[in-house]
Design a protein around this motif. Structure first.
Motif, short mmCIF file in Angstrom:
data_model
loop_
_atom_site.label_atom_id
_atom_site.label_comp_id
_atom_site.label_asym_id
_atom_site.label_seq_id
_atom_site.Cartn_x
_atom_site.Cartn_y
_atom_site.Cartn_z
N SER A 39 19.57 36.64 7.64
CA SER A 39 20.34 37.30 7.08
C SER A 39 19.65 37.20 5.40
N ALA A 40 18.85 36.20 5.22
CA ALA A 40 18.41 35.93 3.82
C ALA A 40 17.00 35.19 3.71
N VAL A 41 16.44 35.48 2.56
CA VAL A 41 15.19 34.72 2.47
C VAL A 41 15.48 33.66 1.22
N TYR A 42 15.23 32.48 1.43
CA TYR A 42 15.38 31.25 0.53
C TYR A 42 14.04 30.86 0.11
N VAL A 43 13.82 30.79 -1.18
CA VAL A 43 12.49 30.32 -1.69
C VAL A 43 12.61 28.76 -2.43
N TYR A 44 11.90 28.01 -2.22
CA TYR A 44 11.75 26.82 -2.64
C TYR A 44 10.76 26.31 -3.22
N ALA A 45 10.69 25.61 -4.29
CA ALA A 45 9.32 25.04 -4.97
C ALA A 45 9.12 23.62 -4.88
N VAL A 46 7.99 23.37 -4.31
CA VAL A 46 7.50 21.99 -4.10
C VAL A 46 7.69 21.10 -5.54
N ASP A 47 8.38 19.96 -5.39
CA ASP A 47 8.64 19.38 -6.63
C ASP A 47 7.84 18.04 -6.66
N ARG A 48 8.23 17.27 -5.42
CA ARG A 48 7.54 15.75 -5.46
C ARG A 48 7.07 15.34 -3.88
N ALA A 49 6.41 14.29 -4.06
CA ALA A 49 5.80 14.04 -2.60
C ALA A 49 5.97 12.41 -2.60
N LEU A 50 6.01 11.86 -1.37
CA LEU A 50 5.63 10.67 -1.23
C LEU A 50 4.76 10.28 -0.18
N THR A 51 3.57 9.80 -0.41
CA THR A 51 2.37 9.92 0.38
C THR A 51 2.59 9.04 1.55
N ARG A 52 3.39 7.93 1.60
CA ARG A 52 3.57 7.05 2.83
C ARG A 52 4.66 6.34 2.90
N THR A 53 5.58 6.42 3.89
CA THR A 53 6.71 5.71 4.04
C THR A 53 6.82 5.14 5.50
#
Length: 257
Positions: free
Chosen positions: A187-201
């Motif tokens: 029913s829809a297309v949702y667009v997200y923008a990359v904001d943050r990252a955590l390289t290891r956990t």
């Protein structure tokens, strides 16, 4: 007589050495075949299967054009921010209105959406659940049960293989702030923008997939307010499952199909 015994001993030693060499070569060939199977064949199989599933979903959605669209579950968390306005000036229904048209949850292992990462040329189906055999090993991206649905208030959290079995998330460490990630549903297309990252956990760091994602291992990583989040999780370093790599995005727009 002594010379004969020495010759027999040398012959037995040479035979044993030859047998060891044969066993070593055979084991080497078996290991090589296993490596080829894991690094090439599983990728080929999973990618082909995932591509077929994406095409099947698109055909189903195109065939349903004109039918009454199903609304996606998209509840606003208490005290949360308003969702982004729909593209084209559409009105976003309120929480009660969304609840009244909530479709049944996808069945376990069912692919129901398509995730696209243009920067990485990734196109993969999204399925309910994160089991290896039923979802991830098919080259699918798995939706963590209990997290938000695409476009929903809270955290739409997913997992994917980094190596073997299609490896859709192999290069998510290359994503940069602002890169677009699209999630398409019937029913829809949702667009997200990359904001943050955590390289290891830690693999046990469940905070990263909570409605307001924040690492329990590295408390400075994550968010403090409700919103519309996307979380990508995969193993790190490559060819290891010791840690997890996390990429977060925020919903920027939505439009009907």
């Amino acid at each position: 007589m002594v010379q004969g015994r020495g010759s027999r001993r040398r012959a037995r030693f040479a035979g044993a050495l030859w047998a060891v060499a044969e066993i070593t070569v055979t084991l080497g060939v078996v290991v090589l075949l296993l490596v080829v199977h894991q690094l090439w064949w599983t990728n080929r199989q999973a990618r082909e299967g995932a591509e077929r599933r994406v095409h099947a979903l698109e055909r189903e959605w195109n065939a349903s054009v004109g039918e009454a669209p199903e609304a996606e579950p998209s509840d606003v968390p208490p005290g949360g921010e308003d969702p982004p306005a729909a593209e084209g000036g559409g009105r976003d229904p309120g929480p009660r209105e969304r609840e009244s048209v909530r479709p049944p949850a996808p069945r376990w292992d069912q692919a129901y959406a398509v995730l696209r990462i243009p920067r990485l040329d990734v196109v993969a189906p999204v399925a309910q659940g994160i089991s290896k055999q039923g979802v991830l090993d098919k080259g699918y991206i798995g939706h963590y049960p209990g997290t938000a649905h695409p476009g929903g208030g809270g955290n739409f959290a997913v997992a994917g293989h980094r190596n073997t079995h299609g490896e859709p998330f192999r290069h998510i460490d290359r994503l940069r702030k602002g890169d677009e990630i699209r999630v398409e549903t019937r029913s829809a297309v949702y667009v997200y923008a990359v904001d943050r990252a955590l390289t290891r956990t830690s693999p046990r760091d469940t905070g990263v997939i909570r409605p307001v994602p924040r690492s329990l291992v590295t408390p400075s990583a994550g968010y403090s307010a409700p919103g519309y989040y996307l979380t990508l999780t995969t193993c790190t370093p490559e060819y290891s499952s010791r840690y997890r790599l996390i990429v977060w995005g925020k919903l920027t727009s939505m439009r009907p199909r």
